[in-house]
Design an enzyme around this catalytic site. Structure first.
Site: not given
Ligand SMILES: NC(=O)CC[C@H](N)C(=O)O
Length: 298
Positions: A58, A61, A183, A234, A252
């Site tokens: 993420s 993003k 994505y 988050y 993550v």
């Molecule tokens: N928080 C994250 O890093 C989520 C990314 C993960 N690939 C997802 O889309 O669920």
């Protein structure tokens, strides 16, 4: 100073749970720890596993958002909000109450809208993103991890559900299979702490890229930093602001990037995650960093 931080957080390295939603991430050694600081001119200081590539997830993003805003402007904000969600990053519940408009660009639903916008603008969102990250990090070897991308796709039901749900409100413009592919490839990009600290520098340089050209007006760099501070970790963004006091974005894979506007960027990586999906040792290290240096935005 980096050695001192590493020593201070050593008891937390290995704490938490490594991401287990895809096999490609669940086998990462939880005892890894790396940290890198890049100054505004691109000089990098590192400690531990700072040259070991890991799954950025993420964190990408942020870069997708910057590119979508740089190329498409503020229209994006009609399709995605700027408020903390207070919900897990892959949550569906808020979307129905809020008519398919995700709370912010850093939860999965919001990031899908951003990637959709980037796809419309460029025709190849994930390649555009990879090229940007190669240029800003100065590392042509930054690449996708096909195993992670395939694994994301095999276990992508929830992200597919988010995309379809938003499409039912008219908030997705591209065909969903193609959007999801972009994505998942975006999430699979592998980088190390040095690469990420360097690639994030445009946010510390008020919108200026590594080559000195302008990616974003100063206003937009400020705004992205603000959204990182309020939404980048988050449903733990309040705790992150409290402990670290910097704009930051986690993934993550266990990485976190943080920005000290006008001074430097920091990237820390340690795969053990807390229940909100943020690196336990990573947050502890950034907490020590701002406490020892006084370099927070507060
Ligand atoms: N928080 C994250 O890093 C989520 C990314 C993960 N690939 C997802 O889309 O669920």
């Amino acid at each position: 100073m980096l050695r001192r931080i590493e020593a201070d957080v050593r008891p937390q390295i290995g704490a938490g749970q490594v991401a287990a939603y895809i096999p490609a991430l669940s086998c990462v050694d939880p005892n890894r720890f790396g940290m890198a600081i890049a100054d505004l001119d691109g000089k990098v200081y590192g400690v531990g596993d700072w040259r070991q590539p890991f799954s950025t997830q993420s964190i990408t993003k942020v870069f997708a958002l910057a590119l979508a805003l740089a190329q498409g402007g503020d229209d994006l904000w009609e399709r995605v909000g700027r408020e903390p969600s207070g919900n897990p990053f892959n949550s569906l519940v808020q979307l129905e109450y809020e008519n398919g408009i995700p709370r912010n660009p850093f939860i999965n639903a919001g990031a899908l809208v951003v990637t959709d916008r980037l796809q419309t603008l460029t025709g190849d969102a994930s390649s555009e993103l990879l090229e940007f990250l190669r240029q800003e990090s100065g590392n042509p070897d930054v690449t996708f991890d096909p195993e992670v991308a395939a694994s994301e796709s095999d276990h992508g039901d929830r992200n597919a559900a988010l995309a379809h749900f938003m499409a039912s409100y008219g908030n997705i413009a591209n065909p969903i299979p193609a959007l999801l592919d972009h994505y998942f490839w975006q999430c699979s990009i592998e980088m190390n702490c040095a690469d990420l600290a360097l690639a994030t520098r445009f946010l510390a340089r008020h919108g200026l890229r590594a080559d000195g050209t302008r990616l974003l007006p100063r206003r937009l760099a400020k705004q992205i930093n603000a959204v990182m501070l309020t939404c980048g970790t988050y449903d733990a963004a309040g705790e992150f602001a409290y402990r670290v006091g910097l704009p930051g974005k986690s993934g993550v894979g266990g990485g976190i990037v943080a920005v000290v506007p006008g001074v430097c960027t920091v990237c820390v990586w340690s795969p053990g995650l807390d229940p909100q999906g943020n690196s336990v040792a990573g947050i502890a290290a950034l907490d020590r960093f701002t406490t020892l240096t006084g370099l927070s935005v507060f």
